[in-house]
Design an enzyme around this catalytic site. Sequence first.
Site, PDB file in Angstrom:
ATOM      1  N   ASP A  62       0.807  -1.229   0.046  1.00  0.00           N
ATOM      2  CA  ASP A  62       0.077   0.066  -0.049  1.00  0.00           C
ATOM      3  C   ASP A  62       0.826   1.285   0.122  1.00  0.00           C
ATOM      4  O   ASP A  62       0.497   2.322  -0.744  1.00  0.00           O
ATOM      5  CB  ASP A  62      -0.821   0.011   1.206  1.00  0.00           C
ATOM      6  CG  ASP A  62      -1.889   1.342   1.385  1.00  0.00           C
ATOM      7  OD1 ASP A  62      -2.501   1.542   0.292  1.00  0.00           O
ATOM      8  OD2 ASP A  62      -1.704   1.931   2.487  1.00  0.00           O
ATOM      9  N   GLU A 134      -1.700  -5.266  -4.120  1.00  0.00           N
ATOM     10  CA  GLU A 134      -0.798  -4.465  -2.969  1.00  0.00           C
ATOM     11  C   GLU A 134       0.294  -5.662  -2.317  1.00  0.00           C
ATOM     12  O   GLU A 134       1.468  -5.149  -2.562  1.00  0.00           O
ATOM     13  CB  GLU A 134      -1.117  -3.957  -1.892  1.00  0.00           C
ATOM     14  CG  GLU A 134      -2.396  -2.870  -2.428  1.00  0.00           C
ATOM     15  CD  GLU A 134      -3.119  -2.153  -1.376  1.00  0.00           C
ATOM     16  OE1 GLU A 134      -3.525  -0.855  -1.394  1.00  0.00           O
ATOM     17  OE2 GLU A 134      -3.280  -2.755  -0.154  1.00  0.00           O
TER      18      GLU A 134
END
Length: 248
Positions: A62, A134
Amino acid sequence: MRETDEQPVAGGAASTEGLETSIGYRFTDRRFLDEALTHRSWLNEVRSPTVPDNERLEFFGDAILGFCIGKMLLRHYPESREGALARMKSALVGEETLADLAAAVELGSYLRLGRGEERSGGRHRRSLLANALEALLAAMYLDGGMAPVERLVDAWFGPRLAGVAAGIKGRDFKTDFQELAQAQYGGLPRYVLVDTSGPAHDLRFTVAAYVGERLLGQGTGRSKKEAEQAAARQCLERLETGRCSAAP
């Protein structure tokens, strides 16, 4: 959950070569890729697992994605102010976009899932796919550095950039929705938090948008503010396309 010596579902494909071809990257240390593809439900059903689940990589990924997108936006829009850049970034890296990208490379078919998660449709669950994407980016970074990650992010998000900028740049969906709601319904929107999900380090908030008692839309985001913007955006799209009646 009972541990078992049987192997739970380990992905729909015999190998990850197809995935590596799709993302244009070959892993040198496959342990990073294995970790990125391992959902925690798989560990619950394996005795003495040799690989951790992908939640730490998801957390790291992220941050990496945010860095890459921020760098891309600064490069393409050097004159834009922080607020506009933040809205463009939020639109680009939302869960729906990440899940679409994951589906495009069939990421779900390579995930290691527990039997229960598999039966409940986890392989196609959009939040799970977004998180795995991610984690995959983090695995690439740990294996090969930032260069291959930036190439992939540019390939994925570059084509979306102009459209997002045209529709999002400088636009505050909550303000626009408030003005339209007052004009069409004679009242102000209110936002209600209806769900919080995900691990503590990566919470997802779902907010419903009402005018009076009428539910007009909802949205999900990594913060309540982001979720409210997403909900307002959905409401605007519905009102502007006639999917909501103009009178209470």
